[in-house]
Design an enzyme around this catalytic site. Structure first.
Site, PDB file in Angstrom:
ATOM      1  N   HIS A  46       2.965  53.702  55.981  1.00 34.79           N
ATOM      2  CA  HIS A  46       2.683  55.253  56.053  1.00 34.79           C
ATOM      3  C   HIS A  46       1.146  54.961  55.119  1.00 34.79           C
ATOM      4  CE1 HIS A  46       4.732  58.609  54.793  1.00 34.79           C
ATOM      5  NE2 HIS A  46       3.611  58.588  53.311  1.00 34.79           N
ATOM      6  N   ASN A  86      -5.411  65.331  62.106  1.00 29.52           N
ATOM      7  CA  ASN A  86      -5.328  67.075  60.936  1.00 29.52           C
ATOM      8  C   ASN A  86      -4.850  66.084  59.564  1.00 29.52           C
ATOM      9  OD1 ASN A  86      -5.789  69.268  63.180  1.00 29.52           O
ATOM     10  ND2 ASN A  86      -3.036  69.298  63.466  1.00 29.52           N
ATOM     11  N   HIS A  99      -1.409  60.675  61.569  1.00 25.20           N
ATOM     12  CA  HIS A  99      -0.529  60.082  63.431  1.00 25.20           C
ATOM     13  C   HIS A  99      -2.080  61.427  64.469  1.00 25.20           C
ATOM     14  CE1 HIS A  99       0.783  64.093  61.694  1.00 25.20           C
ATOM     15  NE2 HIS A  99      -0.040  64.400  62.777  1.00 25.20           N
ATOM     16  N   HIS A 101      -2.704  62.949  67.761  1.00 23.91           N
ATOM     17  CA  HIS A 101      -1.972  63.184  68.147  1.00 23.91           C
ATOM     18  C   HIS A 101      -3.391  63.036  69.540  1.00 23.91           C
ATOM     19  CE1 HIS A 101       0.034  67.105  66.320  1.00 23.91           C
ATOM     20  NE2 HIS A 101      -1.201  66.331  65.342  1.00 23.91           N
TER      21      HIS A 101
HETATM   22  P1  DGP Z   1       0.492  67.733  62.491  1.00 21.67           P
HETATM   23  O1  DGP Z   1       0.227  69.230  62.566  1.00 21.67           O
HETATM   24  O2  DGP Z   1      -0.899  67.333  62.895  1.00 21.67           O
HETATM   25  O3  DGP Z   1       0.550  66.896  60.908  1.00 21.67           O
HETATM   26  O4  DGP Z   1       1.538  67.459  63.698  1.00 21.67           O
HETATM   27  C1  DGP Z   1       2.705  67.231  63.346  1.00 21.67           C
HETATM   28  C2  DGP Z   1       3.540  66.818  64.521  1.00 21.67           C
HETATM   29  O5  DGP Z   1       4.795  66.144  64.199  1.00 21.67           O
HETATM   30  C3  DGP Z   1       3.571  68.122  65.281  1.00 21.67           C
HETATM   31  O6  DGP Z   1       2.398  68.849  66.429  1.00 21.67           O
HETATM   32  C4  DGP Z   1       5.450  68.662  65.210  1.00 21.67           C
HETATM   33  C5  DGP Z   1       5.254  66.893  65.641  1.00 21.67           C
HETATM   34  N1  DGP Z   1       6.985  66.496  65.024  1.00 21.67           N
HETATM   35  C6  DGP Z   1       7.010  67.217  63.721  1.00 21.67           C
HETATM   36  N2  DGP Z   1       8.407  66.732  63.877  1.00 21.67           N
HETATM   37  C7  DGP Z   1       8.750  65.934  64.813  1.00 21.67           C
HETATM   38  C8  DGP Z   1      10.221  65.041  64.987  1.00 21.67           C
HETATM   39  O7  DGP Z   1      10.939  65.157  64.435  1.00 21.67           O
HETATM   40  N3  DGP Z   1       9.773  64.767  66.579  1.00 21.67           N
HETATM   41  C9  DGP Z   1       9.116  64.679  67.703  1.00 21.67           C
HETATM   42  N4  DGP Z   1       8.924  63.674  68.535  1.00 21.67           N
HETATM   43  N5  DGP Z   1       8.348  65.232  67.489  1.00 21.67           N
HETATM   44  C10 DGP Z   1       7.753  65.993  65.555  1.00 21.67           C
END
Ligand code: DGP
Length: 113
Positions: A46, A86, A99, A101
């Protein structure tokens, strides 16, 4: 972190469409895809955001990029892909667990940078 969504996905407590896992990293498809191919590469450790990367944890981030290269081949992204991170509120980070993307599968629209 007990209340972190991505820590719960890593622990298998929340289901995800996982496409890769190793000792340091997981990758799964984004819940709200912004391109035909959209997955997230996440270190198991984390780390809240890019501002928290240090000499002590940077190996976790380096591994994410090794995994991105591996998955580009696995997912057949020869046409190219975009990697986005981000960090923090102004950048629109909604999940405070670092994370990356990975977006692909179409010609990308207007560039921010
Ligand atoms: P950010 O906005 O950069 O923090 O991106 C977070 C991303 O995480 C967003 O594109 C949606 C994705 N996300 C949020 N919750 C979940 C989840 O429970 N499962 C999956 N697969 N994606 C998730």
């Amino acid at each position: 972190m007990s209340d972190c969504i991505f820590c719960k996905i890593i622990a298998g407590e929340i289901p995800s469409d996982k496409i890769y896992e190793d000792d340091m990293t997981v990758a799964f498809r984004d819940l709200h895809p912004q391109a035909p191919v959209h997955f997230l590469v996440v270190p198991k450790k984390h780390i809240e955001c890019a501002a928290d990367i240090t000499a002590e944890n940077s190996a976790e981030v380096a591994r994410c990029f090794e995994v991105i290269a591996k998955l580009a081949e696995q997912e057949k992204l020869q046409g190219g892909f975009r990697v986005i991170n981000n960090c923090g509120e102004n950048a629109g980070q909604t999940v405070p667990h670092i994370h990356f993307h990975v977006l692909a599968g179409e010609v990308m629209g207007e560039k921010i940078i």
